[in-house]
Design a protein around this motif. Structure first.
Motif, PDB file in Angstrom:
ATOM      1  N   HIS A  76       0.972  -1.358   0.007  1.00  0.00           N
ATOM      2  CA  HIS A  76      -0.124   0.118  -0.132  1.00  0.00           C
ATOM      3  C   HIS A  76       0.959   1.404   0.118  1.00  0.00           C
ATOM      4  O   HIS A  76       0.571   2.040  -0.722  1.00  0.00           O
ATOM      5  N   HIS A  77       1.992   1.199   0.895  1.00  0.00           N
ATOM      6  CA  HIS A  77       2.796   2.366   0.962  1.00  0.00           C
ATOM      7  C   HIS A  77       3.704   2.399  -0.258  1.00  0.00           C
ATOM      8  O   HIS A  77       3.871   3.539  -0.784  1.00  0.00           O
ATOM      9  N   SER A  78       4.122   1.344  -0.822  1.00  0.00           N
ATOM     10  CA  SER A  78       4.918   1.335  -2.082  1.00  0.00           C
ATOM     11  C   SER A  78       4.017   2.087  -3.147  1.00  0.00           C
ATOM     12  O   SER A  78       4.784   2.789  -4.123  1.00  0.00           O
ATOM     13  N   GLN A  79       2.714   1.574  -3.414  1.00  0.00           N
ATOM     14  CA  GLN A  79       2.163   2.449  -4.461  1.00  0.00           C
ATOM     15  C   GLN A  79       2.113   3.819  -4.317  1.00  0.00           C
ATOM     16  O   GLN A  79       2.250   4.435  -5.195  1.00  0.00           O
ATOM     17  N   ALA A  80       1.680   4.414  -2.933  1.00  0.00           N
ATOM     18  CA  ALA A  80       1.704   5.836  -2.618  1.00  0.00           C
ATOM     19  C   ALA A  80       2.988   6.471  -3.152  1.00  0.00           C
ATOM     20  O   ALA A  80       3.230   7.571  -3.735  1.00  0.00           O
ATOM     21  N   VAL A  81       4.137   5.724  -2.968  1.00  0.00           N
ATOM     22  CA  VAL A  81       5.458   6.202  -3.327  1.00  0.00           C
ATOM     23  C   VAL A  81       5.728   6.276  -4.833  1.00  0.00           C
ATOM     24  O   VAL A  81       6.053   7.280  -5.211  1.00  0.00           O
ATOM     25  N   GLU A  82       5.158   5.385  -5.251  1.00  0.00           N
ATOM     26  CA  GLU A  82       4.949   5.182  -6.977  1.00  0.00           C
ATOM     27  C   GLU A  82       4.401   6.445  -7.618  1.00  0.00           C
ATOM     28  O   GLU A  82       4.576   6.995  -8.502  1.00  0.00           O
ATOM     29  N   MET A  83       3.240   6.470  -6.966  1.00  0.00           N
ATOM     30  CA  MET A  83       2.194   7.663  -7.234  1.00  0.00           C
ATOM     31  C   MET A  83       2.896   8.897  -7.294  1.00  0.00           C
ATOM     32  O   MET A  83       2.860   9.813  -7.941  1.00  0.00           O
ATOM     33  N   SER A  84       3.738   9.088  -6.019  1.00  0.00           N
ATOM     34  CA  SER A  84       4.376  10.296  -5.803  1.00  0.00           C
ATOM     35  C   SER A  84       5.634  10.773  -6.905  1.00  0.00           C
ATOM     36  O   SER A  84       5.679  11.614  -7.314  1.00  0.00           O
ATOM     37  N   ASP A  85       6.112   9.403  -7.066  1.00  0.00           N
ATOM     38  CA  ASP A  85       7.431   9.659  -7.954  1.00  0.00           C
ATOM     39  C   ASP A  85       6.608  10.004  -9.404  1.00  0.00           C
ATOM     40  O   ASP A  85       7.427  10.596 -10.205  1.00  0.00           O
ATOM     41  N   MET A  86       5.369   9.316  -9.763  1.00  0.00           N
ATOM     42  CA  MET A  86       4.900   9.856 -11.137  1.00  0.00           C
ATOM     43  C   MET A  86       4.669  11.361 -11.270  1.00  0.00           C
ATOM     44  O   MET A  86       5.008  11.906 -12.223  1.00  0.00           O
ATOM     45  N   LEU A  87       4.158  11.915 -10.214  1.00  0.00           N
ATOM     46  CA  LEU A  87       3.778  13.153 -10.115  1.00  0.00           C
ATOM     47  C   LEU A  87       4.910  14.105 -10.077  1.00  0.00           C
ATOM     48  O   LEU A  87       5.055  15.192 -10.783  1.00  0.00           O
ATOM     49  N   LEU A  88       5.913  13.681  -9.483  1.00  0.00           N
ATOM     50  CA  LEU A  88       7.434  14.481  -9.485  1.00  0.00           C
ATOM     51  C   LEU A  88       7.917  14.486 -10.652  1.00  0.00           C
ATOM     52  O   LEU A  88       8.842  15.388 -10.652  1.00  0.00           O
TER      53      LEU A  88
END
Length: 228
Positions: free
Chosen positions: A63-75
């Motif tokens: 769950h956290h890993s996906q949030a990190v990936e989503m953040s990377d996409m945005l950044l």
């Protein structure tokens, strides 16, 4: 008189030897007892967890890993509102170390710290395919989708992740906030289950932190979203 002194000296020497032996035995017994106590305490600490703790860790890692990936996409995008990029950086900074801690606990508990390909999967579009190693966190990370176990709330589907990947500018910021609000609500629900049912003190403390932090971030995201 000489015989009396000799006998007295011998008796005193014998007493000193007995005292030294008793002292040595006492020290050895104390040392052994202390070692056993420490080992017993360490063992107790490692085993002072229940299935709710294991489930919390196993589910919160992806769950956290996906949030990190989503953040990377945005950044990686241009033209994003600075408030949103700041929030994405904040999410990465908080959840990356938590992932590592959760993995450590699972290892301590004798559990696998990486997702199992044989786990029971709900009927969704989620997939474990596309897992690639993260050079920043040293852990398995999803590329466009994440495997999900029953009970994991707020996870994005492969289609959701593709939509975020393709969105640009203000549309990307809005989509990120909308998705992350749902994602955070899922994490808060999972963390509340750990608080209610878990046993491991440190895991419960992390769950309480997740509830507090992500509830506050939801409020922040809703405010930003309404102004975009």
């Amino acid at each position: 008189m000489k015989k009396v002194f000799a006998i007295g000296a011998a008796a005193a020497a014998a007493l000193l030897v007995l005292t030294a032996c008793n002292s040595s035995n006492t020290n050895e017994t104390t040392s052994t007892s202390t070692t056993m106590s420490v080992e017993s305490s360490t063992s107790a600490n490692a085993s002072a967890h229940n299935q709710a703790d294991v489930t919390f860790a196993e589910q919160m890692i992806p769950h956290h890993s996906q949030a990190v990936e989503m953040s990377d996409m945005l950044l990686a995008k241009d033209g994003i509102d600075p408030r949103v990029t700041t929030l994405a950086e904040q999410i990465k900074a908080a959840q990356g170390p938590e992932i590592e801690q959760l993995q450590t606990w699972l290892t301590t508990w004798g559990q696998s710290s990486t997702p199992s390909s044989g786990m029971d999967m709900p009927t969704t579009s989620h997939s474990m395919e596309g897992m690639t190693p993260s050079t920043s966190l040293g852990m398995p990370m999803p590329s466009t989708s994440m495997g999900m176990m029953p009970g994991m709330e707020g996870m994005m589907s492969a289609e959701d992740m593709t939509a975020l990947q393709n969105a640009q500018g203000t549309d990307a910021a809005k989509l990120f906030l909308t998705q992350m609000i749902d994602h955070h609500r899922g994490a808060v629900a999972m963390a509340q289950t750990e608080v209610d049912s878990g046993q491991y003190p440190e895991a419960i403390a992390m769950a309480q932190t997740i509830i507090s932090t992500q509830t506050q971030e939801i409020t922040t995201m809703e405010g930003i979203l309404s102004s975009l």
